[in-house]
Design a protein around this motif. Structure first.
Motif, PDB file in Angstrom:
ATOM      1  N   CYS A  26      87.503  19.508 -40.057  1.00  0.00           N
ATOM      2  CA  CYS A  26      86.748  18.253 -40.098  1.00  0.00           C
ATOM      3  C   CYS A  26      85.701  18.369 -41.199  1.00  0.00           C
ATOM      4  O   CYS A  26      85.661  17.551 -42.107  1.00  0.00           O
ATOM      5  CB  CYS A  26      86.088  17.991 -38.737  1.00  0.00           C
ATOM      6  SG  CYS A  26      85.138  16.457 -38.720  1.00  0.00           S
ATOM      7  N   LYS A  55      79.763  13.799 -44.559  1.00  0.00           N
ATOM      8  CA  LYS A  55      80.254  13.429 -43.233  1.00  0.00           C
ATOM      9  C   LYS A  55      79.583  12.167 -42.689  1.00  0.00           C
ATOM     10  O   LYS A  55      78.351  12.078 -42.664  1.00  0.00           O
ATOM     11  CB  LYS A  55      79.990  14.573 -42.238  1.00  0.00           C
ATOM     12  CG  LYS A  55      80.779  15.842 -42.520  1.00  0.00           C
ATOM     13  CD  LYS A  55      82.281  15.611 -42.592  1.00  0.00           C
ATOM     14  CE  LYS A  55      82.898  15.067 -41.332  1.00  0.00           C
ATOM     15  NZ  LYS A  55      84.357  14.812 -41.499  1.00  0.00           N
ATOM     16  N   HIS A 200      91.625  12.389 -34.547  1.00  0.00           N
ATOM     17  CA  HIS A 200      90.501  11.540 -34.122  1.00  0.00           C
ATOM     18  C   HIS A 200      90.814  10.658 -32.919  1.00  0.00           C
ATOM     19  O   HIS A 200      89.954  10.495 -32.049  1.00  0.00           O
ATOM     20  CB  HIS A 200      89.933  10.768 -35.313  1.00  0.00           C
ATOM     21  CG  HIS A 200      89.243  11.684 -36.288  1.00  0.00           C
ATOM     22  ND1 HIS A 200      89.916  12.314 -37.312  1.00  0.00           N
ATOM     23  CD2 HIS A 200      87.967  12.136 -36.339  1.00  0.00           C
ATOM     24  CE1 HIS A 200      89.067  13.100 -37.962  1.00  0.00           C
ATOM     25  NE2 HIS A 200      87.873  13.015 -37.401  1.00  0.00           N
ATOM     26  N   GLU A 226      93.366  17.980 -37.912  1.00  0.00           N
ATOM     27  CA  GLU A 226      92.205  18.846 -38.148  1.00  0.00           C
ATOM     28  C   GLU A 226      92.466  20.257 -37.597  1.00  0.00           C
ATOM     29  O   GLU A 226      92.929  20.420 -36.464  1.00  0.00           O
ATOM     30  CB  GLU A 226      90.956  18.240 -37.495  1.00  0.00           C
ATOM     31  CG  GLU A 226      90.467  17.020 -38.260  1.00  0.00           C
ATOM     32  CD  GLU A 226      89.122  16.490 -37.795  1.00  0.00           C
ATOM     33  OE1 GLU A 226      88.463  15.790 -38.579  1.00  0.00           O
ATOM     34  OE2 GLU A 226      88.722  16.754 -36.634  1.00  0.00           O
ATOM     35  N   ASP A 237      83.399  17.753 -34.587  1.00  0.00           N
ATOM     36  CA  ASP A 237      84.728  17.534 -33.993  1.00  0.00           C
ATOM     37  C   ASP A 237      85.421  18.805 -33.470  1.00  0.00           C
ATOM     38  O   ASP A 237      86.660  18.902 -33.525  1.00  0.00           O
ATOM     39  CB  ASP A 237      85.645  16.806 -35.000  1.00  0.00           C
ATOM     40  CG  ASP A 237      85.260  15.327 -35.142  1.00  0.00           C
ATOM     41  OD1 ASP A 237      84.450  14.833 -34.335  1.00  0.00           O
ATOM     42  OD2 ASP A 237      85.776  14.682 -36.066  1.00  0.00           O
ATOM     43  N   GLN A 240      88.604  18.656 -30.852  1.00  0.00           N
ATOM     44  CA  GLN A 240      89.924  18.140 -31.241  1.00  0.00           C
ATOM     45  C   GLN A 240      90.622  18.991 -32.302  1.00  0.00           C
ATOM     46  O   GLN A 240      91.770  18.730 -32.644  1.00  0.00           O
ATOM     47  CB  GLN A 240      89.805  16.699 -31.757  1.00  0.00           C
ATOM     48  CG  GLN A 240      89.114  16.590 -33.114  1.00  0.00           C
ATOM     49  CD  GLN A 240      88.642  15.183 -33.422  1.00  0.00           C
ATOM     50  OE1 GLN A 240      88.365  14.392 -32.526  1.00  0.00           O
ATOM     51  NE2 GLN A 240      88.543  14.835 -34.693  1.00  0.00           N
TER      52      GLN A 240
HETATM   53 MN    MN Z   1      86.616  14.790 -37.918  1.00  0.00          MN
END
Ligand code: MN
Ligand code: PEP
Length: 266
Positions: A26, A55, A200, A226, A237, A240
């Motif tokens: 990410c 970001k 996501h 990711e 993140d 995930q």
């Molecule tokens: Mn991300």
């Protein structure tokens, strides 16, 4: 909308038998972190590595990315591993800078209708024709998405990949609701390839493999996934992101599925 409202245009992208994977962390957090993922991607025979330098965080106190330092890390790793690089550009003022470091520019969901950014990206990439991976907004319709593509293409670059990354619905079991139907609908309505970002919408790594297989089965041209060497300590993140081992296993499974469809994963 009734079924007959969708015009059917032949989809040129179907001429390719390749499914491209855009994998990577990410956020780019350090050269060591990024190298570990780049090495894994290279070993798998894939072409692209992604990473966040600037970001778009919901909270201004969250990690904002390493900025130009991350771009340098990406460029260096891309050259050493022979990989193409993809990162998000959030601000019109950063377009030239980002363009000078990477091979593909991402428009994030939060900038879905930032028309001045879309125009600027089109202008900056007009000569290079570098890929623009344009993500759908949380509340953007497919028709709004296709309409806004012209802000980029009218400025001189039609090398656009449309990336579905989940939309906001009443459902809370997943982070966002993945609109898998976006794949065939866009293939009917435009000539652009479709990417499915499976990380996501999932929000949790155990859901990622199922979403990735569904995306391949639905005819997606590419996937975004990711991957982080140590997700529990990720600066964004974490829940995930797949570990390199999990990613290797998933790529193997996707390759088996792709073979059934007469395609290959690159
Ligand atoms: Mn991300
Ligand atoms: C990302 O790709 O890391 C990202 C922030 O994506 P999105 O714009 O889809 O939230």
């Amino acid at each position: 909308m009734s079924e007959v409202d969708i015009p059917s245009i032949p989809y040129l992208g179907q001429k390719t038998d390749e499914i491209t994977i855009y994998a990577g962390p990410c956020s780019v957090e350090s050269a060591e972190q990024f190298d570990e993922v780049a090495q894994c991607i290279k070993d798998l025979g894939l072409r692209w590595v992604r990473g966040g330098a600037f970001k778009p965080r919901t909270n201004p106190h969250s990690f904002q990315g390493l900025g130009e330092e991350a771009l340098k890390i990406m460029k260096d790793a891309g050259e050493r591993y022979g990989l193409l690089t993809l990162t998000e550009v959030m601000d019109s003022a950063h377009c030239e800078l980002v363009h000078s470091y990477v091979d593909g520019l991402q428009v994030g969901a939060r900038n879905f209708q930032n028309f001045s950014l879309l125009k600027k990206i089109g202008q900056v990439t007009a000569d290079s024709h570098k890929m623009v991976l344009y993500k759908r907004g949380f509340a953007g319709s497919i028709s709004e998405w296709l309409a806004a593509c012209d802000y980029i293409s009218d400025c001189g670059n039609d090398n656009i990949v449309l990336c579905e990354r989940g939309i906001r619905t009443f459902e809370t079991a997943t982070r966002f609701t993945l609109d898998i139907a976006a794949v065939p609908v866009i293939h009917k309505q435009s000539l652009y390839p479709v990417c499915i970002d499976v990380s996501h919408p999932a929000g949790q790594r155990d859901l990622v493999p199922s979403l990735a297989k569904a995306a391949v089965a639905a005819g997606a041209d590419s996937l975004m996934i990711e991957v982080h060497p140590n997700p529990p300590v990720a600066l964004s993140d974490g829940p995930q992101q797949l570990t390199p081992a999990q990613f290797r296993q998933l790529v193997g499974e996707l390759r088996e599925l792709a073979e059934v469809l007469g395609k290959k994963v690159v």
